[in-house]
Write a protein that holds these residues in place. Structure first.
Motif, short mmCIF file in Angstrom:
data_model
loop_
_atom_site.label_atom_id
_atom_site.label_comp_id
_atom_site.label_asym_id
_atom_site.label_seq_id
_atom_site.Cartn_x
_atom_site.Cartn_y
_atom_site.Cartn_z
N LYS A 1 0.82 -1.01 -0.07
CA LYS A 1 -0.32 0.12 -0.12
C LYS A 1 0.54 1.07 0.07
O LYS A 1 0.56 1.91 -0.96
CB LYS A 1 -0.68 -0.26 1.46
CG LYS A 1 -2.22 -1.02 0.61
CD LYS A 1 -2.86 -1.21 2.27
CE LYS A 1 -3.85 -1.99 2.65
NZ LYS A 1 -5.25 -1.96 3.49
N LEU A 2 1.70 1.15 0.59
CA LEU A 2 2.62 2.37 0.93
C LEU A 2 2.90 2.94 -0.69
O LEU A 2 3.86 3.65 -1.41
CB LEU A 2 3.97 1.84 1.45
CG LEU A 2 3.89 2.55 2.79
CD1 LEU A 2 4.95 2.66 4.17
CD2 LEU A 2 3.63 3.67 3.00
N LYS A 3 3.36 0.84 -1.22
CA LYS A 3 4.21 1.29 -2.07
C LYS A 3 3.83 1.73 -3.77
O LYS A 3 3.73 3.31 -4.61
CB LYS A 3 5.06 0.00 -2.98
CG LYS A 3 5.78 0.08 -4.73
CD LYS A 3 6.57 -1.17 -4.72
CE LYS A 3 6.89 -1.70 -5.92
NZ LYS A 3 6.96 -2.43 -6.30
N VAL A 4 2.23 1.68 -3.35
CA VAL A 4 1.57 2.18 -4.82
C VAL A 4 1.33 3.60 -4.43
O VAL A 4 1.05 4.26 -5.14
CB VAL A 4 -0.22 1.31 -4.64
CG1 VAL A 4 -1.35 2.39 -5.06
CG2 VAL A 4 0.03 0.01 -4.53
N ARG A 5 1.02 4.70 -3.17
CA ARG A 5 0.60 5.81 -2.31
C ARG A 5 2.72 6.39 -3.00
O ARG A 5 2.16 7.51 -4.12
CB ARG A 5 0.69 5.94 -1.65
CG ARG A 5 0.61 7.41 -0.96
CD ARG A 5 -0.45 7.87 -1.16
NE ARG A 5 -0.29 9.70 -1.07
CZ ARG A 5 -1.08 10.45 -1.42
NH1 ARG A 5 -1.61 10.36 -2.68
NH2 ARG A 5 -1.07 11.52 -1.43
N ALA A 6 3.19 6.30 -2.92
CA ALA A 6 4.60 6.91 -3.30
C ALA A 6 4.94 6.60 -4.94
O ALA A 6 5.16 8.00 -4.99
CB ALA A 6 5.64 5.95 -3.18
N GLU A 7 4.36 5.82 -5.31
CA GLU A 7 4.45 5.36 -6.54
C GLU A 7 3.17 6.31 -7.15
O GLU A 7 2.97 5.63 -8.81
CB GLU A 7 4.18 4.01 -7.34
CG GLU A 7 5.80 3.53 -7.21
CD GLU A 7 6.71 2.30 -6.88
OE1 GLU A 7 5.32 1.46 -7.96
OE2 GLU A 7 7.79 2.05 -7.27
N SER A 8 1.73 6.87 -6.68
CA SER A 8 0.57 7.20 -7.53
C SER A 8 1.13 8.21 -8.30
O SER A 8 0.67 8.73 -9.46
CB SER A 8 -0.25 7.50 -6.44
OG SER A 8 0.28 8.33 -5.56
N PHE A 9 1.92 9.39 -8.22
CA PHE A 9 1.97 10.02 -8.68
C PHE A 9 3.30 9.73 -9.82
O PHE A 9 2.94 10.40 -11.00
CB PHE A 9 2.74 11.18 -8.39
CG PHE A 9 3.09 12.07 -8.96
CD1 PHE A 9 2.47 13.64 -9.09
CD2 PHE A 9 4.81 12.77 -9.69
CE1 PHE A 9 2.70 14.65 -9.05
CE2 PHE A 9 5.16 13.97 -10.37
CZ PHE A 9 4.67 14.79 -9.97
N ASP A 10 4.11 9.56 -10.37
CA ASP A 10 4.78 8.86 -10.95
C ASP A 10 3.68 7.84 -12.49
O ASP A 10 3.42 8.43 -13.58
CB ASP A 10 5.33 7.78 -11.07
CG ASP A 10 6.90 8.46 -10.14
OD1 ASP A 10 6.42 9.45 -9.99
OD2 ASP A 10 7.26 7.25 -9.07
N THR A 11 3.03 6.90 -11.73
CA THR A 11 1.78 6.36 -13.02
C THR A 11 1.23 7.32 -12.94
O THR A 11 0.51 7.54 -14.07
CB THR A 11 0.99 4.92 -11.56
OG1 THR A 11 1.95 4.47 -10.98
CG2 THR A 11 -0.06 4.76 -12.91
#
Length: 1194
Positions: free
Chosen positions: A488-498
């Protein structure tokens, strides 16, 4: 209060109180005292000759002569034991000084607390006066360089001591902050409102969204809550770093400057090494010395050893920020006021983890759990800033990897037992590692045999010596849950790049597909919801959306056709065609339309295309209407087919009704008719089953689970969504779960609790299913309620404010007089304390062991509280004087006339507020000590106090109940307590010291009853004649109006009563009094209690004042009753004359306690039974033995 601060110039004590540990800061090569003294007195030959060895008394070989830095004595290095090979460097003390220092009492560690209290103004006046006197000039004229030079001179000086005071670490929540705060205490001005919400406000900065500390719930003083500092000249703060290596920010509100010295974080370990090198003995005794804020060292000394040091002067209105693990110290130039707090940003997280490892090595306590902070942020990644989410993801990854390695090592050691533990709910001192003092969160190791021990997994070998099979893991999350949080942290951290990649592709049309307006709006909405920072891509996306929306608005305005006009395309009118050409185009369209309509069934797409082409012709053709009807039929049939043939979901009834309603608006056709018939049939069948299920749900005659299961099974074949069938299925599932719960409770090791059965009965009654077990449970619950009601009627008085459980349990708050009075004054039925005074929760009442343990503890508390209450009430005036004064009685009013004293708690009560013993309602006896004049207040006698035989009958009925009640356990405990007391009482009454007086008292009573003239005399213990019971006058029927004859006779007999009639030694009377007090605490009537009471009464003088007061109260009551026409005696007489009430037999007129087995007086036996408390029996005064007193009618 301004905290005290004292500088012991030149000396730094440690926890072992070694006063010779000094830090010389004058230069890189410290010189000894001997060298300095020789420099000052090098021309004094007599002074040099005085240096001789104290052991060999010679002064030769002065190059090997060693001078003590404590007493200035001299010693050859080869004369010492053991001898020294060379002159030691630094400070050296002789054996005598070492011994003297060791024998000195230890000094206090750290800084002393000031004894004087200051206001801010008085502290400022003191500080300014001290600085002006010290420098002999006005405070504002003293240069900062001069103060700095003097400060370090004093620190380096050995002989001089200067003491100053420093108001340090003052809590801003208690004394107020220097910044505006929205606390509701006062109204803020508009300017203050701006500062109150500013991020630079030190009350706001720690809890900003980008701050890590905002995820800690507790207000950590000094870290999340600012501290205030009121300084004066030379007041200093020693070398230190912040807790958990966090950032700190200091704001100087006003006053003179504050001088700071700082060391960068990369040089922190170098500074510590230099400190340990120069003062090794201090760090050997206390490894975390630098965390105590008691160590000062000259910055020049640090720089001489290669430590980079920076300095600055902080003036009023300036901030100073220290970075993680940046050592800093300083002092104040004069009177000033500062405020400081900590904060942590995303880049602090790695430093915080390293700090915990550092604390673990030093065995230092943590302020908060770093693991708990990381996991708490990981549990809610959507609340994190993007940068913070990325940093937390990195830290969480390291944490998960380390936890896996530690648990694997634990498993290899053979520890397989584990249990989940919510560490965040435990206090920090209950989850600290015994070895390194780290606050545990993710996991810890514990032992079943050593429950007090707890270690982190880094010290799994240091828990205890018990076998590994006794040790078990306490964990917060499983190893499967941690990767999920990490993802979940990874998704939140990479959400901007996606998101940025999606926007870039959409704006540049890299894949060749233009996005719809809805897709672009979704991207913009995603950026807003996830709180992405402002960036170029977002601005480009917003600009593109604005242009597209403007184009859509213009296009909609252009393509609208005015009524009766010609359609336009893109704002331009269609060019008129020649009539022949237009006719040819229309005929071609008609031919194509007829061909399409003649082919059954036409495709909806083809029909839609033809309609659009016909609309562009601008000419109405007959085939257009047919095309529209055919298109509507095809669309409806396609929708019906898709709905009924869908294998995934059942069709809801509203959808079917909507399709039927829509089909009625479609032009009829064979295909439409077939589809309508199929829909109608399916709807009819579904409604029939819905009605059947509704009848099962609402029927008064419930059906068994098997019937409902058969109905549900048949309804499963219908391809429709039936809400009532679904509700019936849920009810059947609940019924089966209910039956499983009942079987689990019934098959348990113990009888079920009444609360559990009541809950099951309530749930079972609401279910639309016939449950065979429900009737059995209802019978059990009804039987339990009947037993409890019977016990309540046996124990509770009418309109009692107590519950049955409270009456059966000891009064644990017996010593709290105020609480008892408050409880008594509450309205009946509103007070429901139950076992709260015993410290029992609702869950504890289900455990018989907990009830018994609480009962035993409550007995001791009740006894101790009653002793305290008796002692306190004994200090009051006896009786209290009427008039204004402290509240008394259950009414809370001041004392007045006619006050009664409770024989148990010794408190005083108004006679009009409480029930008192009726002397006129008792069978007369010439033995005055047998008169039942014992008064117990309603606060002490809480129940009817039934006899023990009645309670035993209740217990027998309780044993037959298949249900457990907390009142049952309490009644068993009460019975056991009463029987225990009864055994003690019987043993004491049977002892030689008590049995003899009892026999004499019984003989005396027989003689009094047998004495016809009532003037018997008994030999007193000293041999003198003691008149016991004087003659009682014969009462004639003619008594004063309104005063009953028996009361008048008792009043006339009072002056002739004399006593005491027995004497008991102090050693015999004291156990009786203690036993009497314990017996009065019991809510049970025991004959032994009455025997002890009469025996103690016989050892005292007759309580004439009490007898008179009781008679006066009863006379007043009867006069009032007659005035209101409620005389009980006359009422009974009138009813007997009318025949409504049969005349009572003689034994029925007597109270129950006076009936013997053969009609005789039970007081002839040694242990007569007392009258049941609260029961008043009305009768006339009868004969007193053979005294000649005749019965007075009415």
């Amino acid at each position: 209060q301004i905290g005290g601060f004292s500088i012991k110039i030149g000396f730094l004590g440690d926890r072992d109180n070694k006063p010779w540990d000094k830090i010389y800061c004058s230069g890189p090569e410290p010189c000894t005292k001997m060298t300095m003294r020789l420099r000052r007195s090098h021309s004094n030959s007599q002074f040099v000759d005085s240096y001789i060895c104290r052991i060999c008394s010679r002064g030769d070989e002065d190059d090997k002569l060693l001078l003590c830095d404590g007493c200035d004595d001299n010693y050859h290095i080869f004369c010492l034991l053991p001898p020294l090979p060379e002159i030691p460097k630094g400070i050296w003390r002789c054996p005598k000084c070492v011994m003297a220092e060791c024998k000195r009492p230890p000094e206090a560690f750290g800084f002393e607390q000031a004894t004087r209290e200051y206001t801010l103004q008085s502290f400022g006046e003191m500080a300014d006066a001290f600085k002006a006197d010290y420098f002999n000039m006005p405070v504002h004229m003293v240069p900062t360089e001069l103060v700095e030079k003097e400060f370090w001179r004093l620190v380096n000086s050995i002989e001089e001591d200067v003491t100053v005071e420093y108001g340090a670490d003052i809590h801003s929540k208690e004394f107020g902050s220097g910044f505006p705060v929205r606390d509701g205490k006062r109204r803020l001005s508009p300017e203050e409102e701006e500062y109150a919400g500013s991020g630079w406000n030190l009350n706001v900065m720690p809890v900003l969204q980008q701050s890590v500390l905002c995820h800690i719930n507790a207000d950590i003083s000094g870290m999340k809550v600012p501290w205030l500092y009121v300084g004066m000249v030379f007041s200093a703060f020693c070398w230190h770093i912040e807790d958990h290596w966090s950032y700190s920010i200091n704001y100087l509100h006003w006053g003179e400057p504050k001088t700071w010295y700082g060391v960068p974080s990369f040089a922190a370990e170098h500074l510590e090494e230099v400190m340990k090198k120069l003062t090794p003995e201090l760090f050997e005794s206390q490894p975390d010395l630098l965390h105590q804020l008691v160590t000062l060292m000259n910055p020049n000394t640090l720089m001489a050893h290669g430590v980079p040091v920076v300095r600055t002067n902080q003036c009023a209105g300036e901030f100073v920020i220290t970075f993680p693990r940046a050592y800093h110290s300083g002092f104040n130039q004069g009177y000033n006021f500062a405020e400081a707090v900590n904060f942590c940003t995303a880049d602090w997280l790695p430093a915080g983890r390293q700090c915990i490892e550092h604390y673990r090595r030093l065995r230092r306590y943590c302020v908060f759990s770093h693991e708990e902070l990381i996991c708490k942020m990981a549990a809610s990644p959507e609340k994190l800033d993007l940068n913070l989410a990325a940093a937390v993801h990195k830290e969480m990854f390291v944490l998960v990897q380390e936890e896996r390695k530690l648990r694997k090592a634990l498993l290899e050691k053979g520890i397989t037992e584990a249990e989940r533990e919510a560490f965040e709910l435990l206090p920090d001192d209950e989850r600290q590692c015994d070895k390194c003092k780290t606050t545990c969160f993710l996991s810890a190791l514990a032992c079943y045999d050593c429950p007090q021990g707890l270690v982190c997994l880094y010290h799994m070998d240091d828990l205890c010596k018990c076998p590994r099979s006794k040790q078990y893991l306490r964990y917060r999350y499983t190893l499967d849950e941690l990767p999920a949080m990490l993802h979940k942290l990874k998704v939140r951290a990479e959400s901007f790049d996606t998101w940025a990649n999606k926007v870039r592709i959409a704006l540049e049309v890299e894949d060749g597909r233009k996005r719809t307006l809805e897709e672009l709006r979704a991207l913009e909405s995603e950026a807003r919801e996830r709180k992405f920072p402002e960036n170029e891509l977002l601005h480009r996306l917003k600009g593109c959306l604005g242009q597209a929306e403007r184009c859509v608005s213009e296009a909609l305005g252009l393509i609208k056709c005015p009524p009766g006009g010609v359609p336009r395309c893109l704002g331009l009118s269609l060019t008129p065609c020649p009539p022949q050409a237009l006719l040819e185009r229309v005929e071609a369209f008609q031919a194509e339309a007829r061909a399409a309509l003649d082919v059954p069934p036409p495709a909806p797409g083809t029909l839609q295309e033809l309609l659009e082409r016909g609309a562009r012709l601008g000419v109405e053709v007959p085939e257009g209407r047919r095309l529209e009807r055919q298109l509507a039929q095809a669309a409806w049939l396609e929708e019906v087919t898709a709905t009924l043939r869908s294998p995934r979901a059942r069709v809801p009834l509203p959808v079917m009704r909507g399709l039927i309603q829509a089909g009625r608006t479609v032009a009829p056709s064979p295909a439409v008719d077939v589809a309508m018939a199929e829909l109608q049939e399916l709807l009819t069948i579904a409604q029939r089953w819905e009605e059947k299920a509704q009848m099962c749900l609402e029927a008064r005659q419930k059906h068994p689970p098997a019937t409902l299961a058969a109905i549900i099974k048949e309804a499963e074949n219908i391809p429709a969504l039936l809400p009532n069938i679904q509700a019936l299925k849920e009810a059947l599932a609940k019924a089966r779960a209910w039956i499983a719960d009942v079987e689990e409770i019934q098959n348990g090791d113990h009888y079920p609790c009444l609360d559990d059965l009541e809950g099951l009965v309530a749930v079972g009654r609401d279910l639309p299913v016939r449950l065979e077990e429900l009737r059995q449970l209802e019978v059990q619950v009804g039987t339990a309620h009947s037993w409890r009601d019977k016990a309540s009627r046996t124990f509770l008085k009418k309109n009692s404010c107590y519950t049955l459980l409270e009456v059966l349990c000891p009064c644990a708050d017996a010593g709290s007089d105020s609480s008892k009075r408050l409880k008594w004054r509450q309205e009946p039925g509103l007070y429901r304390l139950d076992a709260e005074s015993l410290g029992l929760s609702a869950q504890d009442l289900r455990d018989p062991g907990a009830v018994i343990v609480a009962f035993k503890e409550g007995e001791q508390k009740e006894k101790e509280g009653m002793l305290r209450l008796r002692h306190a009430n004994a200090q009051k005036a006896a009786p209290p004087l009427p008039g204004p004064g402290p509240p008394s009685c259950v009414c809370g009013q001041p004392a007045g006339p006619g006050m009664l004293q409770c024989q148990l708690c010794r408190d005083w009560f108004h006679g009009s507020c409480v029930a008192w013993p009726r002397l006129g309602a008792q069978k007369p006896s010439p033995a005055w000590w047998e008169w039942d004049a014992k008064f117990l207040c309603p606060l002490c006698q809480r129940s009817r106090r039934p006899r023990l035989e009645t309670i035993l009958a209740l217990l027998v009925a309780l044993q037959k109940l298949p249900v457990r009640l907390p009142e049952g356990e309490a009644l068993q405990c009460l019975t056991e307590r009463a029987i225990t007391w009864q055994d003690r009482a019987r043993q004491l009454l049977a002892s030689p010291d008590v049995a003899g007086p009892l026999e004499r008292l019984a003989a005396l009573r027989h003689r009094l009853h047998g004495d016809s003239d009532g003037a018997l005399r008994e030999a007193s213990p000293g041999g003198a004649e003691l008149p016991l019971s004087p003659p009682v006058p014969v009462v004639s029927p003619r008594c004063p109006r309104g005063v009953p004859a028996e009361l008048e006779a008792l009043s006339a007999a009072l002056p002739r009563l004399q006593g005491p009639v027995l004497e008991l030694s102090e050693g015999t009377r004291r156990p009786l009094e203690e036993l009497m007090m314990e017996g009065d605490l019991l809510e049970v009537t025991l004959d032994e209690a009455q025997s002890i009471w009469r025996l103690l009464q016989a050892t005292r003088p007759p309580p004439l004042a009490l007898f008179r007061l009781l008679l006066e109260l009863e006379q007043a009551e009867r006069r009032g009753a007659r005035a209101r026409g409620r005389d009980p005696e006359k009422r009974r007489k009138r009813r007997a004359e009318r025949g409504d009430l049969p005349p009572l037999a003689k034994e029925e007129l007597e109270p129950k306690r006076s009936r013997g087995p053969e009609g005789g007086d039970p007081r002839d036996s040694p242990t007569p039974g007392p009258q049941a408390p609260g029961v008043s029996v009305g009768y006339s005064l009868g004969q007193w033995g053979d005294c000649g007193v005749r019965r007075v009618p009415g």
